[in-house]
Every structure is written in C-alpha cells, then in structure tokens.
Write a protein that holds these residues in place. Structure first.
Motif, short mmCIF file in Angstrom:
data_model
loop_
_atom_site.label_atom_id
_atom_site.label_comp_id
_atom_site.label_asym_id
_atom_site.label_seq_id
_atom_site.Cartn_x
_atom_site.Cartn_y
_atom_site.Cartn_z
N ALA A 109 0.86 -1.19 0.00
CA ALA A 109 0.00 0.00 0.00
C ALA A 109 0.89 1.23 0.00
CB ALA A 109 -0.90 0.00 1.23
N ASP A 110 0.71 2.08 -1.01
CA ASP A 110 1.46 3.34 -1.08
C ASP A 110 2.97 3.17 -0.90
OD1 ASP A 110 0.12 5.52 -1.84
OD2 ASP A 110 -0.62 6.04 0.16
N GLY A 111 3.54 2.25 -1.64
CA GLY A 111 5.00 2.05 -1.60
C GLY A 111 5.51 1.35 -0.37
N VAL A 112 4.61 0.79 0.44
CA VAL A 112 5.05 0.09 1.66
C VAL A 112 4.64 -1.38 1.58
CG1 VAL A 112 4.84 -0.03 4.19
CG2 VAL A 112 4.84 2.20 3.02
N LEU A 113 5.61 -2.27 1.80
CA LEU A 113 5.32 -3.70 1.82
C LEU A 113 4.76 -4.08 3.18
CD1 LEU A 113 5.54 -6.58 0.64
CD2 LEU A 113 7.90 -6.65 1.46
N LEU A 165 10.21 -0.09 -2.94
CA LEU A 165 9.80 -0.39 -1.56
C LEU A 165 10.92 -0.07 -0.58
CD1 LEU A 165 8.18 -3.91 -2.12
CD2 LEU A 165 7.01 -1.71 -1.99
N GLU A 166 12.15 -0.26 -1.03
CA GLU A 166 13.29 -0.12 -0.13
C GLU A 166 13.96 1.25 -0.24
OE1 GLU A 166 15.88 -3.42 -0.80
OE2 GLU A 166 17.22 -2.77 0.81
N HIS A 167 14.10 1.73 -1.48
CA HIS A 167 14.89 2.96 -1.68
C HIS A 167 14.09 4.14 -2.22
CE1 HIS A 167 18.08 -0.30 -2.05
NE2 HIS A 167 18.36 0.34 -0.94
N GLY A 168 12.75 4.03 -2.25
CA GLY A 168 11.93 5.16 -2.69
C GLY A 168 11.83 5.25 -4.20
N VAL A 189 20.64 -1.64 -5.26
CA VAL A 189 20.48 -3.10 -5.24
C VAL A 189 19.53 -3.45 -4.09
CG1 VAL A 189 21.65 -5.34 -5.21
CG2 VAL A 189 22.93 -3.31 -5.89
N PRO A 190 18.38 -4.07 -4.38
CA PRO A 190 17.48 -4.45 -3.28
C PRO A 190 18.12 -5.53 -2.39
CG PRO A 190 16.40 -4.67 -5.43
CD PRO A 190 17.86 -4.45 -5.69
N VAL A 191 17.58 -5.71 -1.18
CA VAL A 191 18.07 -6.79 -0.31
C VAL A 191 17.91 -8.11 -1.06
CG1 VAL A 191 17.68 -5.75 1.96
CG2 VAL A 191 15.80 -6.94 0.82
#
Ligand code: KG4
Ligand code: ZN
Length: 337
Positions: free
Chosen positions: A20-24, A121-124, A298-300
């Motif tokens: 939701a809105d860029g948040v996992l 999700l992680e870096h905007g 780089v994502p996790v």
C-alpha cells in the motif's frame, strides 16, 4: 490509500505480496526448486502443479503477515509475462478469481518491470529513467526503464544463450560444487586467485553487440580447463578456477552495465536477480559506478529474486498512476518483450 495484492508464478517461485502506497505490508513465498533439481532445470508442468498447490496458501500467508483481511484488498496485480506458459496461467487464473470474488480491478503486469519496481519499496521512487541489470538463473538483461507504470521496458541487450546464474550453476557442477552454484562458487572463490586462469570475457569484442551477453562459451572454457588439468594428472585448484570464472563474469557484467548507463545518460543503475547477491559482483559494480558517478541501487537479496512483493509493488505504481486495468482481459503472455 489502496491495498494491492500481487501474485507471481512465472517460474518456480509462488509469491504473494501486499503493498500500500509504496510500503510492503506482508508477503508469502514458496519454491518448487527442490522438485526440479533432479531434472537439472525447471520443468514447466512440475512448476505449474506446484503453483496450483501453493498460490492460495501464499496469499493467505501474505494476508496474515500484513495483519489485514482479504476483503481490504483494493486491486490485484499478477505477472502476465515473460515466463513459463503453464506456470503463468496458474497465477493469472488465480488472480482473476480473487479480483472477481473481491469485485476489484485486475492488472496483468510485466515481470521484469516488477523486478525494478521492488526497489521502490526499499529505496523510494526511481528517477525518470534508469538502466536495470537483471541477473538471475533465468535472465541476464540490460534494460532501459522509464515510468514503470506507463512506459514499456526497453531491452538494450540480453543473453544469447545461458543466463549468468545458469553459468554459475553449470560451472559449479563441473567443479564438483553443490547446487545452487552461485553461493558455492563465491564461497570457494574467497580462497582463490581471480587471475590464476585466463578465462575469456565473452561478447566484449568491438564487433559484438554492446549490451548482449553469452556465457555458454565461458562454461566450455572452464570444462576444457578441468579436462586438461585431469589429462595432465594434476589436481584441480577449485578455488582458483572458481575465482577466475567469477571474475570473468563480473568483468563482463560491470563493463556492459556501466557502458549502458553512459550511453543512456542514466545516473542510476539498478541491479537485481539472484546473482546480484554475489559479493564480488556487488563490490566490482560499486567501485565502477562510484568511479563513473552512477548511483547503484540493489534491493536486499530476499527481494532480488522472484517474489510476490515485486508484483504488488508494480501494481501499486499502476494504481497510483490511475492506469486503466485490463481486468478479465488480462492474459498470460509468456514471451512478451
Ligand atoms: O533470481 P533467482 O533466485 O531465481 C531464478 O532465476 O529463478 O536466481 C537464482 C540464481 C541461481 O542460478 C544461483 O546460482 C544464482 O542466482 N546465485 C548466485 C549467488 N546467489 C545466487 N550467483 C552468484 N553468486 C551468488 N552469491
Ligand atoms: Zn525474475
């Protein structure tokens, strides 16, 4: 704020995610990798059957972990392609069932755009344009990405044979190392000399496609080295061969990715896929990007590989951009560019 359910079934991972809105908020992931190991590659029919068993439990897991109710979902997104046809159909059918039962819109989305979207999700938010290097067991592609919600994914180059991760897996087998080969090779390489064996850097000649890749010749070069060593009655220096092979792959990926950024005038490089977990690759790419003024994202590792969160992340971008949903017209497109 909209709650988006994402479903991924393009290969051997069954993933569900809620964003939701860029948040996992929560996700669930199952893999049928073990069932394919004895066949030496992913068997589409086996993958599809595993998706049929796992898709509902993974959606339930994502919902439980997110602490929401399924009826809170405002939109559904599903991988339409590229991927294995029978595997994709399972996800698309499940997504249609969820969207219909919930009475919410359905988006069929591009798997590779999903790999890029997960980084949001992680870096905007991503910049207006960026270059993405996708390196996994299934893909090795350099892509130019614009607005993920609206612009098509542009392939700058792809592998003409094996994917980078596949090369790690095949070379590991040649060296007597376990599956998956990537982690095993990078561990063995820690004790080895990356300059011990002069393996080729494929597709880096002046006449080669600037952003194309080929790894099967490199695998053959390793096989020849192993054979020659045995024929000469010498012991194989596994750490040296592992380190030298790894360095050859890293050199090619780094060189081409930085060149793509320069040519595309992109100041951001996104690197995803299972091989992005490789420490030598991350360090080599960091150094080269820092030298060229490129920001490396780089994502996790957990989000670098196929998962449901990436499809929910892309669905969330589509919903927020008010892109009209294809709804029940969504269909699996296994070989979409
Ligand atoms: O994205 P991914 O999990 O799945 C698919 O492609 O389906 O990528 C898996 C690939 C495997 O080939 C594995 O050997 C490789 O990623 N890999 C690595 C490393 N960890 C996983 N390759 C090199 N170094 C690693 N540390
Ligand atoms: Zn993928």
């Amino acid at each position: 704020m909209s709650l988006v359910l994402g479903i991924e079934t393009s290969c051997d991972e069954t993933g569900a995610g809620l964003v939701a809105d860029g948040v996992l908020l929560g996700d669930g992931l199952a893999s049928s990798a073990d069932e394919h190991a004895r066949f030496g590659g992913v068997v589409p029919e086996v993958a599809a059957r595993a998706h049929v068993s796992a898709v509902v439990p993974m959606v339930r897991m994502a919902v439980e972990r997110a602490g929401v109710s399924l009826s809170d979902v405002d939109a559904v997104a599903v991988t339409a392609g590229p991927g294995l046809s029978p595997a994709l159909h399972v996800g698309v059918a499940a997504a249609k069932a969820y969207a219909t039962a919930l009475g919410v819109p359905l988006h069929g989305v591009h798997h590779l755009a999903g790999h890029a979207a997960v980084d949001v999700l992680e870096h905007g938010p991503l910049p207006e344009r960026c270059v993405a290097l996708i390196v996994s067991g299934g893909h090795t592609s350099l892509l130019s990405m614009g607005d993920l919600a609206r612009d098509p994914v542009v392939h700058l180059g792809d592998t003409v044979d094996d994917a980078a991760g596949e090369a790690f897996d095949k070379v590991a087998r040649l060296l007597g190392l376990p599956y998956p080969g990537g982690p095993a090779i990078s561990k063995a390489a820690l004790e080895g000399d990356p300059h011990a064996v002069a393996f080729p850097r494929p597709m880096t000649g002046p006449r080669d496609a600037p952003f194309g890749f080929s790894f099967s010749g490199l695998k053959t070069a390793v096989a020849r080295h192993v054979e020659a060593t045995h024929d000469a009655g010498r012991a194989l220096a596994v750490p040296d061969v592992a380190a030298s092979f790894q360095q050859a792959v890293v050199d090619v990926l780094v060189r081409k990715a930085v060149r793509a950024c320069r040519e595309q005038e992109s100041d951001t490089l996104l690197m995803v896929g299972g091989v992005a977990a490789n420490r030598a690759l991350r360090e080599g790419m960091e150094t080269a990007c820092a030298g060229a003024g490129i920001t490396l994202r780089v994502p996790v590792p957990r989000l670098c590989t196929d998962n449901g969160a990436m499809i929910a992340a892309l669905g969330d971008l589509l919903v927020r951009a008010d892109v009209p949903p294809a709804g029940l017209a969504s269909t699996a497109v296994p070989s979409v560019e």
